[in-house]
Design an enzyme around this catalytic site. Structure first.
Site, short mmCIF file in Angstrom:
data_model
loop_
_atom_site.label_atom_id
_atom_site.label_comp_id
_atom_site.label_asym_id
_atom_site.label_seq_id
_atom_site.Cartn_x
_atom_site.Cartn_y
_atom_site.Cartn_z
CG ASP A 67 49.28 40.25 49.27
OD1 ASP A 67 49.19 39.02 49.17
OD2 ASP A 67 49.28 41.00 48.27
CG ASN A 136 46.50 48.81 40.39
OD1 ASN A 136 47.23 47.81 40.47
ND2 ASN A 136 45.87 49.30 41.44
CG HIS A 138 48.52 45.80 42.84
ND1 HIS A 138 47.22 45.86 43.28
CD2 HIS A 138 48.68 44.54 42.36
CE1 HIS A 138 46.64 44.69 43.09
NE2 HIS A 138 47.50 43.88 42.53
CD GLU A 143 46.12 48.67 45.24
OE1 GLU A 143 46.68 48.48 44.15
OE2 GLU A 143 44.99 48.23 45.49
#
Ligand code: PGA
Length: 241
Positions: A67, A136, A138, A143
């Site tokens: 990414d 979280n 991800h 996400e």
């Protein structure tokens, strides 16, 4: 899924390096999927050391990073491109033409992302994909809410990810969007290694292990992969042991 709990970060990074080293010995032109973030720092230090000790040769290795922040130029110090060059690429013999990173400054993100998917296919697919996990859940910047069928695309970062990563943006606002490989792209890798170190990952690791595959914790989609290795240190494994 194989779960390996190591004594500490050093042992975890060294185990992951061993797996990568074996893969490259077996196939000189291996395709590595690489990640960024604090978790990867000890791994890349270790790989650099192994390279300096002449135990690993990256001359034919191809890399694809997961990414990049949208809107950041690869020369900016907060970019993942810069992170990769500083922590691994400049320190080893990985060839420039074999390095693939998403361009966060692209004027056509759809084309950038489609081209990336094609490049991965043309390279024969990813042999080993290295991943960290966000607090979280991800993986890359997929996400919560990301589909198992997602491909490389533009994503909006959650407030939790922004909270976790804004420490790296001292003098500028952290981008709210990123380009990220999709979950489908990640799952099409031949082997996946998920790394999590430190106590701040213990809660999400417990959730990841206890939960069925769900969009709410994108990392859980990895459980459908038939060659997934999870490498933890004792701190990240604190709530599961
Ligand atoms: P970290 O990030 O290695 O900096 O904890 C992991 C991630 O967000 O995937």
């Amino acid at each position: 899924m194989e779960i390996i709990i190591c004594e500490d970060v050093t042992a975890g990074a060294s185990l992951c390096s061993e797996i990568i080293m074996k893969q490259i010995k077996k196939k000189k032109n291996s395709v590595l999927g690489l990640a960024t973030g604090a978790t990867m720092v000890p791994l890349y230090k270790n790989l650099t050391k192994i390279y300096k000790d002449k135990k690993i040769n990256f001359s034919k290795v191809k890399t694809f990073n997961l990414d990049e922040y949208f809107g950041l130029d690869g020369s900016e110090k907060e970019s993942f491109r810069k992170f990769m060059y500083d922590s691994l690429f400049k320190k080893t013999n990985i060839k420039e033409q074999n390095i693939n990173l998403l361009n966060g400054k692209t004027s056509n993100w759809k084309k950038e992302c489609n081209d990336y998917e094609h490049k991965i296919k043309r390279a024969g697919g990813i042999d080993i994909q290295i991943l960290g996990i966000g607090t979280n859940g991800h993986i890359a910047f997929n996400e919560p809410g990301s589909s198992i069928n997602s491909k490389t695309r533009l994503v909006k970062l959650t407030s939790q990810t922004i909270r976790d990563n804004k420490k790296y943006f001292k003098n500028k606002k952290m981008p709210e969007y990123a380009l990220s490989m999709g979950i489908k792209t990640i799952l099409s890798s031949k082997k996946v290694i998920l790394l999590a170190f430190g106590e701040n990952k213990s809660k999400i690791i417990k959730k990841f292990l206890e939960s069925k595959p769900t969009k709410n914790i994108p990392a859980t989609f990895l459980k459908s992969h038939d060659d997934l290795t999870v490498i933890l240190d004792k701190k990240a494994a604190k709530l599961i042991t």
